[in-house]
Design an enzyme around this catalytic site. Structure first.
Site, PDB file in Angstrom:
ATOM      1  N   CYS A 168       0.860  -1.272  -0.077  1.00  0.00           N
ATOM      2  CA  CYS A 168       0.220   0.138   0.110  1.00  0.00           C
ATOM      3  C   CYS A 168       0.971   1.267  -0.201  1.00  0.00           C
ATOM      4  CB  CYS A 168      -1.078  -0.139   1.139  1.00  0.00           C
ATOM      5  SG  CYS A 168      -2.133  -1.198   1.196  1.00  0.00           S
ATOM      6  N   ASP A 188      10.321  -1.783   7.096  1.00  0.00           N
ATOM      7  CA  ASP A 188       9.338  -2.517   7.433  1.00  0.00           C
ATOM      8  C   ASP A 188       8.810  -2.739   8.997  1.00  0.00           C
ATOM      9  OD1 ASP A 188       7.342  -4.762   6.835  1.00  0.00           O
ATOM     10  OD2 ASP A 188       8.565  -6.439   7.340  1.00  0.00           O
TER      11      ASP A 188
HETATM   12  C1  SPV Z   1       4.441  -7.873   4.430  1.00  0.00           C
HETATM   13  O1  SPV Z   1       3.841  -8.488   3.901  1.00  0.00           O
HETATM   14  O2  SPV Z   1       4.227  -6.982   5.459  1.00  0.00           O
HETATM   15  C2  SPV Z   1       6.165  -8.042   4.457  1.00  0.00           C
HETATM   16  C3  SPV Z   1       6.558  -9.248   3.672  1.00  0.00           C
HETATM   17  O3  SPV Z   1       6.805  -7.292   4.906  1.00  0.00           O
HETATM   18  S1  SPV Z   1       6.552 -10.684   4.679  1.00  0.00           S
HETATM   19  O4  SPV Z   1       7.943 -10.758   5.117  1.00  0.00           O
HETATM   20  O5  SPV Z   1       5.890 -11.750   4.101  1.00  0.00           O
HETATM   21  O6  SPV Z   1       5.626 -10.304   5.910  1.00  0.00           O
HETATM   22 MN    MN Z   2       5.810  -6.225   6.270  1.00  0.00          MN
END
Ligand code: SPV
Ligand code: MN
Length: 622
Positions: free
Chosen positions: A272, A289
């Site tokens: 998003c 993240d």
């Molecule tokens: C997310 O989907 O929010 C990500 C990738 O940062 S994962 O590691 O798949 O969660």
């Molecule tokens: Mn994530």
């Protein structure tokens, strides 16, 4: 037999020695228990030495989980066609008997452990086990949380070397009494393409109270990279218990006037705009993240939990994402996953270059028009195709902020979702509690390809964290409210929406407009510009945006565009309050403040509806 003697029996002396040097009986017991259960044919213990990391990289190639690409140090990894995203259904938080938590997929601990242990018993008989040590947050800092990862996937271990700080030294030097997270992963039986085969037995079980996470019969990073999303469930729990914040947020610096830099976190559901915001070429990237936010000397200070990026590739192109593009096209160490490979080069959807009509992708041998077993046309790359790379490769990295053991002072927190018709592009909350409730706890977003399941449905997703929530939602919100009260000056809270559309479904903003909202927020946190008070918070004054559009993007920003974008859409906003209230009403132990804030906002909206009608121009408030 005591744990050390057992470990001595199971592995070569060199590796045993690395474990013996760690003065932590709890670690030795844990390792002995799981080595006995997993029963690997060999064991490799990673120290922080470069040669150990190189060994892992070599093994990922040797075992076929990664393959070399044309560009040196670039590799590709494929996950099973049906293992391309986080598996929400089979991810469970292990809890005490009779505990049920709203929104959280739970399972009684004893049952969960039995199931996972059964699935894992002897699962590594013909495999090598890697034992690795990493840290969440900067080492030797109040943020640091050490962790140990057990995995039979060299790809998972390799990813972690790119994403986290090595911390064998922390275990060796401060082993006694060290508190750490534990992760046990097995990709399970692999097929001829070296992808996890027994997906019906895919499980991700997280014993949050005991800080141990399990993943089995899966390779997709979001399920398997212990320090990423599995750890996140545990750090949320710790944060709530200890009064700090562990969040699904980027961390970035925004340049203001006269060399000023102000730091913001941003919470967005996956796909998003989170990555594209923190990667803006003229701002400073700290993390994309996960963030830890703690109170130090009365200030909210934040760090990136990681030192690398597991980023989305779809849509990344040279023009819009110059920094990522450069990272991906330089001789950096990068793992591409679930892309199309043709002639040793990686391709992904919407990358702005011509994509070959054949090659190999997540479905195996691929040609244009190929269909899967369900009859769906398979695109060149998976929508959730990703790259894994270290942050040091990014030109806009704020290295000092990444490494500062005290983190950076946080000026603002941004919340955003995929919303076609309700929120304006940017809005500042009146104060901490208004922001926590109406911008963060009321966040909704349309679903995307980052999780298995249907796309494009509007879903409640408080703080963009719902997929990862591991504690009662009421406690989580209360911790947030308390956190702000303990700060001398809490960060300002903003909401953004990059996905607003008109009645015909046409987007009202350009992809690049987000830099303007950032610049405006940067000015606001220093009170450099005034703002218009509306029932939902403060919105920008047209003239301030006009100047910013001109200065930053060299664009004319018309009054008409401004009016359309910042129109207060009363019916949609009221409907949203109703939806959100109905969600929280059904749950016990939600802080009263939440309902009070919703009520107050509703009242303000009703008042302006009476005065100005349903769709209110921002100019009406002047
Ligand atoms: C997310 O989907 O929010 C990500 C990738 O940062 S994962 O590691 O798949 O969660
Ligand atoms: Mn994530």
């Amino acid at each position: 037999m005591d744990s050390l003697s057992y470990l001595r029996e199971r592995m070569d002396y060199d590796h045993y020695k690395k474990l013996e040097e760690i003065d932590n009986d709890f670690l030795h017991k844990f390792l002995a228990k799981y080595i006995m259960l997993l029963n690997p044919s060999s064991i490799f213990v990673c120290s922080d030495k470069k040669e150990d990391e190189e060994y892992i990289r070599r093994k990922a190639l040797e075992y076929g989980e990664e393959r070399e690409l044309r560009q040196k140090d670039h590799t590709v990894h494929f996950d099973n066609y049906y293992d391309q995203a986080r598996d929400k259904k089979n991810t469970k938080i292990l809890v005490d008997k009779d505990v049920s938590l709203p929104f959280i997929n739970t399972l009684e601990r004893e049952k969960g452990l039995e199931e996972i242990h059964t699935l894992m018993r002897n699962i590594m008989v013909d495999k090598e086990l890697f034992i690795c040590f990493f840290s969440l947050g900067p080492k030797n800092s109040p943020f640091m949380i050490p962790a140990v990862q057990l995995t039979d996937s060299a790809y998972v271990a390799h990813s972690e070397f790119l994403l986290y700080r090595n911390a064998y030294d922390v275990f060796r030097e401060n082993g006694r009494g060290l508190r750490f997270l534990r992760f046990v992963h097995s990709a399970g039986e692999l097929d001829e393409r070296k992808t996890s085969k027994n997906l019906d037995k895919r499980r991700i079980f997280l014993d949050v109270d005991n800080e141990i996470g399990f993943a089995v019969n899966t390779q997709y990073g979001g399920n398997t990279i212990g320090l990423k999303k599995p750890a996140f469930r545990m750090t949320i729990n710790r944060a709530v218990k200890e009064g700090w914040l562990s969040e699904h947020m980027f961390l970035m610096g925004v340049h203001g006037p006269n060399g000023r830099i102000s730091y913001f976190t941003g919470a967005f559901p996956s796909m998003c705009g989170k990555t594209s915001t923190c990667m803006l070429p003229h701002e400073r990237l700290v993390g994309d993240d996960l963030a830890f936010i703690k109170i130090i000397d009365g200030e909210a200070r934040a760090v990136n939990v990681e030192i690398g990026v597991f980023g989305i590739l779809q849509g990344v192109n040279e023009k819009d994402d110059p920094i990522i593009w450069e990272v991906l096209h330089s001789p950096n160490e990068i793992i591409f996953s679930n892309v199309l490979i043709h002639d040793g080069r990686p391709y992904w959807n919407d990358m702005g270059v011509e994509i070959p009509e054949r090659g190999e992708n997540h479905s195996g041998k691929w040609w244009k028009g190929k269909r899967d077993a369900e009859g769906n046309v398979i695109p060149p790359a998976h929508k959730n195709a990703r790259f894994t790379a270290r942050l040091i490769y990014f030109k806009n990295l704020d290295k000092e902020a990444l490494e500062n053991p005290k983190g950076v002072k946080l000026s603002g927190m941004i919340f955003g979702g995929r919303d076609a018709d309700t929120w304006p592009p940017v809005c500042e909350s009146f104060n901490w509690r208004h922001g926590v409730i109406l911008k963060a706890a009321a966040l909704e977003s349309e679903t995307t390809a980052a999780t298995l399941g249907k796309e494009g449905e509007r879903k409640f997703n408080l703080m963009a964290i719902l997929d990862f929530l591991s504690v009662h939602i009421g406690r989580y919100i209360e911790n947030y409210l308390d956190f702000g009260n303990k700060l001398r000056v809490p960060p300002r809270i903003f909401a953004v929406n990059y996905f607003l559309r008109d009645k015909n479904g046409v987007f009202l903003n350009d992809k690049v407009d987000k830099s303007i909202w950032l610049k405006w927020m940067e000015l606001r946190v220093h009170d450099d510009v005034e703002a218009i008070e509306t029932p939902i918070g403060f919105i920008p004054i047209y003239d301030d945006l006009r100047i910013l559009f001109k200065e930053v993007l060299g664009k004319q920003y018309s009054k008409e565009d401004y009016e359309k974008q910042f129109m207060i859409r009363v019916p949609e906003l009221l409907a949203k309050i109703n939806r959100v209230r109905n969600i929280y009403r059904r749950i016990d132990n939600i802080p009263k403040i939440l309902f009070e804030e919703l009520y107050l906002e509703e009242k303000r909206l009703r008042n302006i509806k009476e005065k100005f009608g349903e769709y209110v121009s921002p100019f009406s408030f002047l």
